[in-house]
Design an enzyme around this catalytic site. Structure first.
Site, PDB file in Angstrom:
ATOM      1  N   MET A  18       0.852  -1.186   0.000  1.00  0.00           N
ATOM      2  CA  MET A  18       0.000   0.000   0.000  1.00  0.00           C
ATOM      3  C   MET A  18       0.890   1.240   0.000  1.00  0.00           C
ATOM      4  SD  MET A  18      -3.080  -0.891   2.617  1.00  0.00           S
ATOM      5  CE  MET A  18      -3.919   0.655   2.304  1.00  0.00           C
ATOM      6  N   PHE A  19       0.461   2.273  -0.623  1.00  0.00           N
ATOM      7  CA  PHE A  19       1.171   3.568  -0.728  1.00  0.00           C
ATOM      8  C   PHE A  19       2.425   3.486  -1.602  1.00  0.00           C
ATOM      9  CE2 PHE A  19      -0.615   3.273   3.615  1.00  0.00           C
ATOM     10  CZ  PHE A  19      -1.591   4.255   3.530  1.00  0.00           C
ATOM     11  N   GLU A  88      -6.604  -2.661  -7.997  1.00  0.00           N
ATOM     12  CA  GLU A  88      -6.960  -3.502  -6.853  1.00  0.00           C
ATOM     13  C   GLU A  88      -7.253  -4.933  -7.311  1.00  0.00           C
ATOM     14  OE1 GLU A  88      -6.461  -2.339  -3.958  1.00  0.00           O
ATOM     15  OE2 GLU A  88      -6.616  -0.164  -4.165  1.00  0.00           O
TER      16      GLU A  88
HETATM   17  P1  ADP Z   1      -0.986   2.552  -4.041  1.00  0.00           P
HETATM   18  O1  ADP Z   1      -1.995   2.453  -5.150  1.00  0.00           O
HETATM   19  O2  ADP Z   1       0.202   1.652  -4.232  1.00  0.00           O
HETATM   20  O3  ADP Z   1      -1.597   2.369  -2.678  1.00  0.00           O
HETATM   21  P2  ADP Z   1      -0.971   5.368  -4.700  1.00  0.00           P
HETATM   22  O4  ADP Z   1      -0.517   5.494  -6.102  1.00  0.00           O
HETATM   23  O5  ADP Z   1      -2.447   5.471  -4.431  1.00  0.00           O
HETATM   24  O6  ADP Z   1      -0.377   4.020  -4.072  1.00  0.00           O
HETATM   25  O7  ADP Z   1      -0.312   6.487  -3.785  1.00  0.00           O
HETATM   26  C1  ADP Z   1       1.056   6.795  -3.812  1.00  0.00           C
HETATM   27  C2  ADP Z   1       1.228   8.105  -3.043  1.00  0.00           C
HETATM   28  O8  ADP Z   1       0.983   7.890  -1.656  1.00  0.00           O
HETATM   29  C3  ADP Z   1       2.611   8.673  -3.086  1.00  0.00           C
HETATM   30  O9  ADP Z   1       2.826   9.416  -4.265  1.00  0.00           O
HETATM   31  C4  ADP Z   1       2.630   9.553  -1.840  1.00  0.00           C
HETATM   32  O10 ADP Z   1       2.133  10.839  -2.158  1.00  0.00           O
HETATM   33  C5  ADP Z   1       1.637   8.896  -0.911  1.00  0.00           C
HETATM   34  N1  ADP Z   1       2.196   8.234   0.263  1.00  0.00           N
HETATM   35  C6  ADP Z   1       1.621   8.218   1.494  1.00  0.00           C
HETATM   36  N2  ADP Z   1       2.337   7.472   2.352  1.00  0.00           N
HETATM   37  C7  ADP Z   1       3.402   6.991   1.673  1.00  0.00           C
HETATM   38  C8  ADP Z   1       4.523   6.142   2.006  1.00  0.00           C
HETATM   39  N3  ADP Z   1       4.674   5.624   3.229  1.00  0.00           N
HETATM   40  N4  ADP Z   1       5.408   5.851   1.032  1.00  0.00           N
HETATM   41  C9  ADP Z   1       5.284   6.359  -0.221  1.00  0.00           C
HETATM   42  N5  ADP Z   1       4.251   7.163  -0.598  1.00  0.00           N
HETATM   43  C10 ADP Z   1       3.317   7.477   0.335  1.00  0.00           C
HETATM   44 MG    MG Z   2      -4.011   1.913  -5.177  1.00  0.00          MG
END
Ligand code: ADP
Ligand code: MG
Ligand code: ZN
Length: 197
Positions: A18-19, A88
């Protein structure tokens, strides 16, 4: 005349914690195809942030169709689409890899983003299978919220035990391999170290 490269379908998988930026990367790739004039169709089974959209943690978004299962996705499929984006992917049923294979055989580009493991480090088999089926795989890492190293784990705060609990920074923290082990050992005291942005 269409060249082999232009007409060959493929599966492109984006995995990570995640993130880690999976949705952002999916949106970036889909945007490139859209700009190139390709017909793009997007699906998600995540309604945390919006009814019908792929949304990243930093609020980038793209309209998407909501599908809960591979059969549901197939039902809504526009067979004239050249590129199919799915976010997802881990929440879909085990029929998703076969459907993606069929779409790729049909000449479509299929880009799937999803978690590769759950909060207890158990693999999400749909994403593992898709990774094996894929021509292209990208693994992304988040930033460990405790030490700043690359994070591969999804640490769940609190004591809910169900495999799927929808949430973002309210429920989960990205942790690296080592901080995750420490947090698990320390139990919920680990939550005290949390510093959300
Ligand atoms: P995912 O779909 O993998 O959950 P997203 O593309 O929705 O990721 O979100 C990525 C964004 O989340 C990053 O660009 C950053 O702004 C934010 N973010 C929040 N917490 C973190 C973290 N611990 N590490 C990296 N990015 C983070
Ligand atoms: Mg996502
Ligand atoms: Zn760490």
């Amino acid at each position: 005349m269409r060249t082999f490269l232009n007409s060959a379908g493929f599966i492109d998988v984006i995995v990570g914690s995640m993130f880690s930026g999976k949705s952002t990367e999916l949106l970036r790739r889909l945007d490139r195809y859209r700009r190139a004039g390709r017909r793009v169709q997007v699906f998600s089974c995540d309604r945390r942030y919006a009814e019908n959209a792929v949304v990243s943690h930093d609020q980038r978004q793209l309209p998407a169709l909501y599908a809960e299962t591979a059969a549901d996705l197939r039902h809504q499929l526009d067979w004239s689409a050249e590129v199919i984006g799915i976010d997802e992917g881990q929440f879909f049923d085990e029929a998703l890899p076969d459907l993606c294979h069929e779409l790729a055989l049909d000449g479509k580009g299929v880009i799937v983003a999803g978690l590769d493991q759950d909060f207890q480090t158990e693999p999400f088999m749909v994403m593992n299978r898709l990774t094996a089926e894929a021509e292209f795989v990208t693994k992304l890492t988040a930033v460990c919220t405790r030490c700043g190293n690359p994070a591969i784990r999804n640490y769940r705060k609190g004591d809910e035990s169900a495999r799927i609990v929808l949430g973002a920074a309210d429920h989960y923290q990205a942790l690296c391999r080592s901080c995750y082990e420490q947090a698990r050992k320390a139990g919920h005291q680990a939550d005290l170290f949390d510093h959300e942005d």
